[in-house]
Motif scaffolding. Structure first.
Motif, PDB file in Angstrom:
ATOM      1  N   TYR A   1       0.835  -1.201   0.000  1.00  9.76           N
ATOM      2  CA  TYR A   1       0.000   0.000   0.000  1.00  9.76           C
ATOM      3  C   TYR A   1       0.870   1.251   0.000  1.00  9.76           C
ATOM      4  O   TYR A   1       0.674   2.183  -0.797  1.00  9.76           O
ATOM      5  CB  TYR A   1      -0.924   0.008   1.215  1.00  9.76           C
ATOM      6  CG  TYR A   1      -2.224  -0.743   1.048  1.00  9.76           C
ATOM      7  CD1 TYR A   1      -2.310  -1.845   0.218  1.00  9.76           C
ATOM      8  CD2 TYR A   1      -3.370  -0.361   1.721  1.00  9.76           C
ATOM      9  CE1 TYR A   1      -3.497  -2.539   0.063  1.00  9.76           C
ATOM     10  CE2 TYR A   1      -4.570  -1.041   1.588  1.00  9.76           C
ATOM     11  CZ  TYR A   1      -4.622  -2.138   0.755  1.00  9.76           C
ATOM     12  OH  TYR A   1      -5.790  -2.819   0.590  1.00  9.76           O
ATOM     13  N   ARG A   2       1.844   1.313   0.908  1.00  7.24           N
ATOM     14  CA  ARG A   2       2.680   2.497   1.028  1.00  7.24           C
ATOM     15  C   ARG A   2       3.548   2.688  -0.224  1.00  7.24           C
ATOM     16  O   ARG A   2       3.738   3.823  -0.683  1.00  7.24           O
ATOM     17  CB  ARG A   2       3.556   2.411   2.275  1.00  7.24           C
ATOM     18  CG  ARG A   2       2.775   2.518   3.591  1.00  7.24           C
ATOM     19  CD  ARG A   2       3.728   2.620   4.754  1.00  7.24           C
ATOM     20  NE  ARG A   2       3.051   2.574   6.039  1.00  7.24           N
ATOM     21  CZ  ARG A   2       2.489   3.619   6.650  1.00  7.24           C
ATOM     22  NH1 ARG A   2       2.508   4.805   6.060  1.00  7.24           N
ATOM     23  NH2 ARG A   2       1.923   3.486   7.828  1.00  7.24           N
ATOM     24  N   GLU A   3       4.066   1.603  -0.767  1.00  4.98           N
ATOM     25  CA  GLU A   3       4.864   1.709  -1.987  1.00  4.98           C
ATOM     26  C   GLU A   3       4.023   2.259  -3.136  1.00  4.98           C
ATOM     27  O   GLU A   3       4.490   3.090  -3.925  1.00  4.98           O
ATOM     28  CB  GLU A   3       5.435   0.335  -2.358  1.00  4.98           C
ATOM     29  CG  GLU A   3       6.566  -0.138  -1.466  1.00  4.98           C
ATOM     30  CD  GLU A   3       7.062  -1.512  -1.865  1.00  4.98           C
ATOM     31  OE1 GLU A   3       6.416  -2.143  -2.757  1.00  4.98           O
ATOM     32  OE2 GLU A   3       8.078  -1.970  -1.309  1.00  4.98           O
ATOM     33  N   THR A   4       2.777   1.788  -3.228  1.00  5.29           N
ATOM     34  CA  THR A   4       1.903   2.257  -4.305  1.00  5.29           C
ATOM     35  C   THR A   4       1.554   3.723  -4.123  1.00  5.29           C
ATOM     36  O   THR A   4       1.519   4.491  -5.097  1.00  5.29           O
ATOM     37  CB  THR A   4       0.624   1.400  -4.352  1.00  5.29           C
ATOM     38  OG1 THR A   4       0.972   0.016  -4.449  1.00  5.29           O
ATOM     39  CG2 THR A   4      -0.229   1.780  -5.551  1.00  5.29           C
ATOM     40  N   ALA A   5       1.310   4.137  -2.875  1.00  3.85           N
ATOM     41  CA  ALA A   5       1.039   5.553  -2.610  1.00  3.85           C
ATOM     42  C   ALA A   5       2.232   6.407  -3.016  1.00  3.85           C
ATOM     43  O   ALA A   5       2.083   7.472  -3.634  1.00  3.85           O
ATOM     44  CB  ALA A   5       0.713   5.767  -1.133  1.00  3.85           C
ATOM     45  N   ARG A   6       3.430   5.924  -2.702  1.00  7.18           N
ATOM     46  CA  ARG A   6       4.634   6.682  -3.058  1.00  7.18           C
ATOM     47  C   ARG A   6       4.801   6.738  -4.579  1.00  7.18           C
ATOM     48  O   ARG A   6       5.227   7.757  -5.130  1.00  7.18           O
ATOM     49  CB  ARG A   6       5.854   6.053  -2.397  1.00  7.18           C
ATOM     50  CG  ARG A   6       7.088   6.939  -2.457  1.00  7.18           C
ATOM     51  CD  ARG A   6       8.249   6.315  -1.687  1.00  7.18           C
ATOM     52  NE  ARG A   6       9.428   7.175  -1.722  1.00  7.18           N
ATOM     53  CZ  ARG A   6       9.698   8.122  -0.849  1.00  7.18           C
ATOM     54  NH1 ARG A   6       8.861   8.351   0.152  1.00  7.18           N
ATOM     55  NH2 ARG A   6      10.793   8.850  -0.955  1.00  7.18           N
ATOM     56  N   ASP A   7       4.474   5.648  -5.269  1.00  2.00           N
ATOM     57  CA  ASP A   7       4.557   5.646  -6.735  1.00  2.00           C
ATOM     58  C   ASP A   7       3.603   6.681  -7.337  1.00  2.00           C
ATOM     59  O   ASP A   7       3.955   7.382  -8.291  1.00  2.00           O
ATOM     60  CB  ASP A   7       4.235   4.256  -7.289  1.00  2.00           C
ATOM     61  CG  ASP A   7       5.357   3.257  -7.054  1.00  2.00           C
ATOM     62  OD1 ASP A   7       6.499   3.705  -6.840  1.00  2.00           O
ATOM     63  OD2 ASP A   7       5.095   2.043  -7.078  1.00  2.00           O
ATOM     64  N   LEU A   8       2.388   6.763  -6.800  1.00  2.00           N
ATOM     65  CA  LEU A   8       1.429   7.745  -7.311  1.00  2.00           C
ATOM     66  C   LEU A   8       1.902   9.170  -7.033  1.00  2.00           C
ATOM     67  O   LEU A   8       1.753  10.062  -7.877  1.00  2.00           O
ATOM     68  CB  LEU A   8       0.048   7.507  -6.693  1.00  2.00           C
ATOM     69  CG  LEU A   8      -0.673   6.231  -7.146  1.00  2.00           C
ATOM     70  CD1 LEU A   8      -1.950   6.024  -6.337  1.00  2.00           C
ATOM     71  CD2 LEU A   8      -1.011   6.296  -8.632  1.00  2.00           C
ATOM     72  N   LEU A   9       2.473   9.398  -5.849  1.00  2.00           N
ATOM     73  CA  LEU A   9       2.997  10.722  -5.530  1.00  2.00           C
ATOM     74  C   LEU A   9       4.180  11.060  -6.435  1.00  2.00           C
ATOM     75  O   LEU A   9       4.340  12.217  -6.863  1.00  2.00           O
ATOM     76  CB  LEU A   9       3.420  10.784  -4.062  1.00  2.00           C
ATOM     77  CG  LEU A   9       2.267  10.781  -3.039  1.00  2.00           C
ATOM     78  CD1 LEU A   9       2.814  10.639  -1.626  1.00  2.00           C
ATOM     79  CD2 LEU A   9       1.433  12.053  -3.161  1.00  2.00           C
ATOM     80  N   ARG A  10       5.022  10.065  -6.731  1.00  2.00           N
ATOM     81  CA  ARG A  10       6.131  10.309  -7.649  1.00  2.00           C
ATOM     82  C   ARG A  10       5.613  10.679  -9.037  1.00  2.00           C
ATOM     83  O   ARG A  10       6.146  11.587  -9.700  1.00  2.00           O
ATOM     84  CB  ARG A  10       7.022   9.062  -7.731  1.00  2.00           C
ATOM     85  CG  ARG A  10       8.149   9.191  -8.748  1.00  2.00           C
ATOM     86  CD  ARG A  10       9.010   7.946  -8.767  1.00  2.00           C
ATOM     87  NE  ARG A  10       8.222   6.736  -8.806  1.00  2.00           N
ATOM     88  CZ  ARG A  10       7.578   6.277  -9.878  1.00  2.00           C
ATOM     89  NH1 ARG A  10       7.616   6.972 -11.004  1.00  2.00           N
ATOM     90  NH2 ARG A  10       6.907   5.151  -9.828  1.00  2.00           N
ATOM     91  N   MET A  11       4.556   9.999  -9.499  1.00  2.00           N
ATOM     92  CA  MET A  11       3.969  10.340 -10.793  1.00  2.00           C
ATOM     93  C   MET A  11       3.358  11.738 -10.770  1.00  2.00           C
ATOM     94  O   MET A  11       3.419  12.476 -11.756  1.00  2.00           O
ATOM     95  CB  MET A  11       2.927   9.285 -11.172  1.00  2.00           C
ATOM     96  CG  MET A  11       3.533   7.927 -11.499  1.00  2.00           C
ATOM     97  SD  MET A  11       2.280   6.626 -11.668  1.00  2.00           S
ATOM     98  CE  MET A  11       1.314   7.243 -13.053  1.00  2.00           C
ATOM     99  N   ALA A  12       2.764  12.109  -9.633  1.00  8.40           N
ATOM    100  CA  ALA A  12       2.231  13.478  -9.505  1.00  8.40           C
ATOM    101  C   ALA A  12       3.371  14.484  -9.567  1.00  8.40           C
ATOM    102  O   ALA A  12       3.245  15.565 -10.156  1.00  8.40           O
ATOM    103  CB  ALA A  12       1.449  13.618  -8.204  1.00  8.40           C
ATOM    104  N   ASN A  13       4.498  14.138  -8.949  1.00 13.24           N
ATOM    105  CA  ASN A  13       5.677  15.003  -9.013  1.00 13.24           C
ATOM    106  C   ASN A  13       6.175  15.163 -10.446  1.00 13.24           C
ATOM    107  O   ASN A  13       6.630  16.240 -10.847  1.00 13.24           O
ATOM    108  CB  ASN A  13       6.781  14.415  -8.125  1.00 13.24           C
ATOM    109  CG  ASN A  13       8.111  15.093  -8.319  1.00 13.24           C
ATOM    110  OD1 ASN A  13       9.091  14.459  -8.724  1.00 13.24           O
ATOM    111  ND2 ASN A  13       8.192  16.387  -8.053  1.00 13.24           N
ATOM    112  N   GLU A  14       6.056  14.115 -11.240  1.00  9.85           N
ATOM    113  CA  GLU A  14       6.494  14.154 -12.635  1.00  9.85           C
ATOM    114  C   GLU A  14       5.431  14.732 -13.559  1.00  9.85           C
ATOM    115  O   GLU A  14       5.681  14.938 -14.750  1.00  9.85           O
ATOM    116  CB  GLU A  14       6.859  12.748 -13.103  1.00  9.85           C
ATOM    117  CG  GLU A  14       8.040  12.143 -12.352  1.00  9.85           C
ATOM    118  CD  GLU A  14       8.254  10.676 -12.692  1.00  9.85           C
ATOM    119  OE1 GLU A  14       7.399  10.108 -13.417  1.00  9.85           O
ATOM    120  OE2 GLU A  14       9.268  10.102 -12.255  1.00  9.85           O
ATOM    121  N   GLY A  15       4.220  14.961 -13.016  1.00  9.15           N
ATOM    122  CA  GLY A  15       3.138  15.510 -13.833  1.00  9.15           C
ATOM    123  C   GLY A  15       2.463  14.490 -14.725  1.00  9.15           C
ATOM    124  O   GLY A  15       1.730  14.858 -15.655  1.00  9.15           O
TER     125      GLY A  15
END
Length: 521
Positions: free
Chosen positions: A157-171
């Motif tokens: 769960y936490r890894e997936t949340a971080r992946d989504l936040l990283r994608m948000a960071n990349e736009g």
């Protein structure tokens, strides 16, 4: 006021940036639930524009504080904030990590300075970058268990949340290309979650996700399996595993789809996970919507039944009207023939309302098209040898279905009365004008829409007499006895429409009947 208004005031940002933030906030509950953490979207209160910035992009002014524009709490764990943070100001000291991440445009973890004997806290700051510039920042308070999960599910769960936040960071997330209905009624994290690898195989499946696929008829585990292959072995209804649902099951497209097998319906949503231009896997959410679909079918069946009832009522009323017409032709008395014709007109008026309801069974009726035909019909049936024109101005809009019949009958009677008395033995025009008045509050504290309907004729007129009555008092034509039609109007206006009537001379000659009616909105 939109939460992106501060951003719109900066010339370096455009409407696309604001719209992208709206997409993010519309979907970020998913991230809060996966990360077991609050999310705060913040924007600096002072911004140095790109043309004056040493970096060539808009940046927060030195020492500027930040304001929280949006706040999401996790439903999977406790919140870090017991008050709504929207509108709160983050002090310049606590804003230092936000300013740093804004300028660097990288996700960074910061440890805040301990104060008042409280232990130091850590936050993850995610700058939201579009077109090589930061447009806002998301801060995520990290609890003491972050980095030390107690289960595989929490880790994923936490890894997936971080992946989504990283994608948000990349736009790259959320995606503008996502279908417009992908967020409405979407499955949630707690309904069932799967993590797919880059080949579309299940790397992790939550217990609820596994239970959902077992209800579809799958036996055994799904970990390591390809969901497209699994679904092809199920007793899938409809078009089977078609080109729409297959990319969702494989996690290659950010779509939603529905899989039906046996008597079970499951809605699925896929979010491809990317790092740069490479797809690293996908997040797949699933939800058993069998009961919802069953209720939808019941509502559709009920709607069809109600429509059919209105249709049959309309047909029966038309039959009654036809019988009255036949009977009137056999009458030798002019008075009896006239009475049957009036009854036929009233029945036809009610039939038209039921015809409208048979097409749309909502609580409101589109009254304008209905009343245009009604006025013309009432005038045609009331006129004998004279030529009478009709005109309608203004709009009723939507009226409550329970009031539509009453209003139709009132307009029918007043228009017919204008022809029979106001234009007796002469040609002329009957006009109907609709005006919207300011809303009022009735005795029950309900807000009511007020509509003023004026029915006018350019006939003989009534001198200078003005009659205005409301409530239980009568609607009665001066100098004449009250007929059945006026009794109907008086009763309906007073009891059903909660209104009043005024009978007055028309400017330029003739008579105007002004009716005010109230409708609870």
């Amino acid at each position: 006021m939109a939460f992106t208004d501060p951003l719109r005031s900066i010339e370096d940002f455009d409407a696309g940036d604001a719209e992208w933030l709206h997409l993010l906030v519309g979907d970020w509950q998913l991230v809060a639930d996966l990360g077991f953490a609050d999310l705060l979207l913040s924007f600096p209160n002072q911004v140095i524009s790109a043309q004056h910035s040493p970096t060539g992009a808009a940046i927060p002014a030195p020492g500027s504080d930040f304001t929280v524009l949006a706040h999401a709490r996790p439903t999977t764990g406790p919140t870090a904030f017991h008050k709504d943070m929207v509108g709160e100001t983050i002090s310049p000291r606590d804003s230092a990590p936000l300013r740093s991440a804004w300028v660097d445009r990288r996700m960074e973890r910061f440890k805040l300075t301990a104060t008042d004997g409280q232990p130091a806290e850590s936050i993850l700051v995610v700058p939201l970058v579009r077109n090589q510039r930061t447009i806002a920042v998301v801060s995520v308070p990290l609890d003491s268990h972050f980095g030390h999960p107690v289960s595989q599910m929490e880790t994923v769960y936490r890894e997936t949340a971080r992946d989504l936040l990283r994608m948000a960071n990349e736009g790259t997330w959320p995606d503008f290309a996502v279908r417009s209905d992908s967020r409405r009624g979407a499955p949630r994290v707690g309904d069932g979650m799967m993590r797919l690898d880059e080949h579309g195989r299940v790397a992790f499946c939550s217990p609820n996700g596994l239970s959902t696929f077992r209800r579809l008829g799958h036996e055994g585990d799904v970990t390591g399996e390809n969901l497209v292959a699994i679904s092809r072995k199920l007793d899938v209804r409809g078009n089977g595993v078609d080109e729409t649902i297959a990319p969702v099951l494989a996690g290659t497209m950010p779509w939603r789809g529905e899989l039906e097998a046996g008597n079970v319906s499951v809605t699925l949503r896929a979010i491809p996970l990317r790092q740069g231009s490479s797809r690293t896997g996908a997040l797949l959410l699933c939800r058993d919507v069998t009961e919802l679909r069953r209720r939808d079918l019941q509502l559709v069946s009920k709607d069809a039944t109600i429509r059919e009832i209105h249709h049959r009522v309309k047909n029966n009323l038309q039959t009654v009207s036809a019988l009255l017409r036949l009977q009137s032709r056999r009458m030798t008395s002019d008075e009896a023939k006239h009475g049957l014709q009036q009854a036929m007109r009233r029945v036809s008026s009610i039939a038209r309302v039921h015809e409208s309801l048979s097409h749309d069974i909502s609580d409101d009726v589109d009254f304008d098209e209905l009343i245009r035909h009604q006025v013309k019909l009432a005038v045609e049936m009331a006129s004998s040898t004279q030529t009478v024109f009709t005109e309608v101005r203004g709009e009723f809009g939507l009226l409550p279905s329970k009031s539509a019949t009453s209003m139709a009958l009132v307009v029918n009677e007043v228009a017919a009365n204008a022809v029979q008395h106001g234009l007796k033995d002469r040609d002329g025009t009957v006009s109907l004008v609709v005006d919207r008045l300011p809303d009022v509050v009735n005795d029950a504290g309900e807000v009511c829409r007020v509509i003023e309907v004026t029915v006018s004729d350019d006939g003989w007129g009534m001198g200078d007499t003005v009659i205005e009555e409301s409530g239980a008092s009568a609607f009665r034509q001066a100098g004449e006895g009250e007929g059945l039609g006026m009794q109907i109007v008086r009763t309906l206006v007073a009891s059903e429409l909660k209104g009043k009537i005024r009978w007055q001379p028309r400017e330029g000659g003739g008579t105007s009947v002004v009716i005010q009616a109230q409708f609870v909105v």
